[in-house]
Design an enzyme around this catalytic site. Structure first.
Site, mmCIF file in Angstrom:
data_model
loop_
_atom_site.group_PDB
_atom_site.id
_atom_site.type_symbol
_atom_site.label_atom_id
_atom_site.label_comp_id
_atom_site.label_asym_id
_atom_site.label_seq_id
_atom_site.Cartn_x
_atom_site.Cartn_y
_atom_site.Cartn_z
ATOM 1 C CG ASP A 43 2.952 -0.866 8.706
ATOM 2 O OD1 ASP A 43 1.829 -1.368 8.457
ATOM 3 O OD2 ASP A 43 3.161 0.363 8.708
ATOM 4 C CG HIS A 59 2.633 5.735 8.060
ATOM 5 N ND1 HIS A 59 2.254 6.273 9.262
ATOM 6 C CD2 HIS A 59 1.598 5.962 7.208
ATOM 7 C CE1 HIS A 59 1.034 6.792 9.139
ATOM 8 N NE2 HIS A 59 0.616 6.626 7.901
#
Ligand SMILES: *Cc1c(COP(=O)(O)O)cnc(C)c1O
Length: 403
Positions: free
Chosen positions: A198, A121
């Site tokens: 993450d 991301h």
């Protein structure tokens, strides 16, 4: 087993209409919907015990502090962290990543190497680029394959004694593919590198055991797991959080202050400067309770069924391609040949169906496939096969209108 009607009744928003049609919410990867118990807990906080925490002797402040710290313990238990002070409450995954990146920028030196995956991301690429630029470290990338998996053989070659930090998402937000984080963590540790995972996109579907994973840092956001927006967590091993400098200066994070010298508070307060999102932290705990009451095994079984059903139905549409086919969570990223994903998304919205279109904050993945973006339907346990049928019909209709 899950009683889908009972579950859907927990989510009042699922009763609303969009453009006169019943809402079909397939944008769970961007944010999940909020069950009534969490909404009630938000109202209860502001109605009955709204007060600042950790500083008042008065009753309201005590009550709010107790609930906030209870939530931290719930989060600790859920993720199986060793100590509750290893859970830092932040504004979300983005802030959690920035705390680590900023901390490491004062520990790394010129010539050090940082590895990130190609599936990241943007919130995970930019802070590392900024950090590497600042200290003169270099950023290496684990490339991806056509099926959306990572090339672990290349990762093995990238690792060396200069590697200080490895960063990877647990589940890709653009494709939903699950990364082999156990392997990534083990291999990095052999070279003495730290690993930050993450979990923003994984935690709505998977309950990670942080001690078993032996991961150094793990981050997530509440709003993707039935909780409120603007709150998330940063887990770090005690000795590593102690090693990192604080992120922001302010109230709450200090022990003593004079103009000559300030000493920092211990964990977790060192990383929690200023008044936090008190209601958010408390209701993050309520959301975790809600998900555990349903059970992650039930959630996974149901979501896998929905994924299989939707994949089969969508692939029956000619010219439709799904990106990311390796082991994955209930996310379907697709395009129809010759049609811009945005146009499909707009037609679906007119029919009450919420999907995400675009690059999903993961431009490098789109560049890999040489596409401007995809239509992403991210399914949750509260979705149904009937909703999938309506979407498939709508996509078929959109294809007819647009081609
Ligand atoms: C959503 C998401 C983020 C960003 O989370 P915020 O809550 O917006 O800070 C980071 N990484 C992944 C994989 C995500 O899905």
């Amino acid at each position: 087993m899950l009683d889908i009607n009972t579950i859907r009744n927990d989510f009042p928003i699922l009763k609303r209409k969009v453009h006169g049609k019943p809402l079909i919410y397939f944008d769970n990867g961007a944010t999940s919907q909020t069950p009534q118990v969490v909404i009630d807990a938000i109202i209860d906080y502001y109605t009955n015990y709204n007060a600042n925490i950790h500083r008042g002797v008065h009753t309201l402040s005590q009550e709010a502090t107790d609930k906030y710290e209870e939530a931290r313990i719930k989060i600790q238990k859920h993720f199986n962290a060793k100590h509750s002070y290893e859970i830092i409450l932040t504004s979300g995954t983005t802030e959690s990543v920035n705390i680590i990146a900023s901390g490491f920028s004062s520990l790394l030196k010129k010539g050090d190497e940082v590895i990130v995956s190609a599936l990241e991301h943007h919130s995970n690429i930019v802070p590392w680029q900024m950090m590497c630029e600042k200290v003169g470290a270099s950023l290496k990338v684990i490339p991806m394959d056509e099926d959306g998996s990572l090339q672990i053989d290349v990762y093995n070659e990238l690792l060396n004694d200069k590697t200080k930090l490895v960063f990877c998402n647990h589940v890709s937000n653009a494709l939903g593919t699950i990364n082999p984080i156990e392997t990534i963590i083990d291999k990095a540790h052999k070279f003495g590198a730290y690993v930050l995972i993450d979990g923003a996109q994984a935690c709505p579907h998977i309950k990670p055991d942080l001690q078993k994973l032996d991961v150094d840092f793990y981050v997530a956001s509440a709003h993707k797991m039935c909780g409120p927006t603007g709150v998330g967590m940063l887990y770090g091993k005690k000795e590593l959080l102690e090693m990192l400098p604080p992120y922001q200066g302010g109230g709450e994070m200090i022990e003593t202050v004079t103009f000559e010298k300030t000493t920092y508070a211990g964990l977790p307060h060192k990383f929690e400067a200023g008044t936090p999102n008190i209601c958010g932290g408390i209701t993050f705990g309520v959301a975790i309770d809600y998900m555990n009451a349903i059970g992650f095994e039930n959630i996974q079984n149901r979501e896998n069924q929905l994924l299989e059903y939707a994949t089969e139905k969508l692939l029956a549409i000619e010219g439709l391609k799904i990106y990311g086919t390796s082991t994955k969570t209930s996310v379907i990223s697709f395009n129809i040949e010759g049609i811009h994903p945005y146009d499909i998304g707009s037609i679906l919205d007119k029919l009450g169906i919420a999907v995400r279109t675009g690059h999903h904050c993961a431009q490098p993945i789109m560049d890999y496939y040489q596409i401007p973006g995809t239509v992403r339907a991210s399914l949750s346990f509260y979705n149904t096969t009937e909703e999938i049928d309506i979407m498939v019909e709508a996509v078929t209709k959109a294809k007819m209108m647009l081609s």
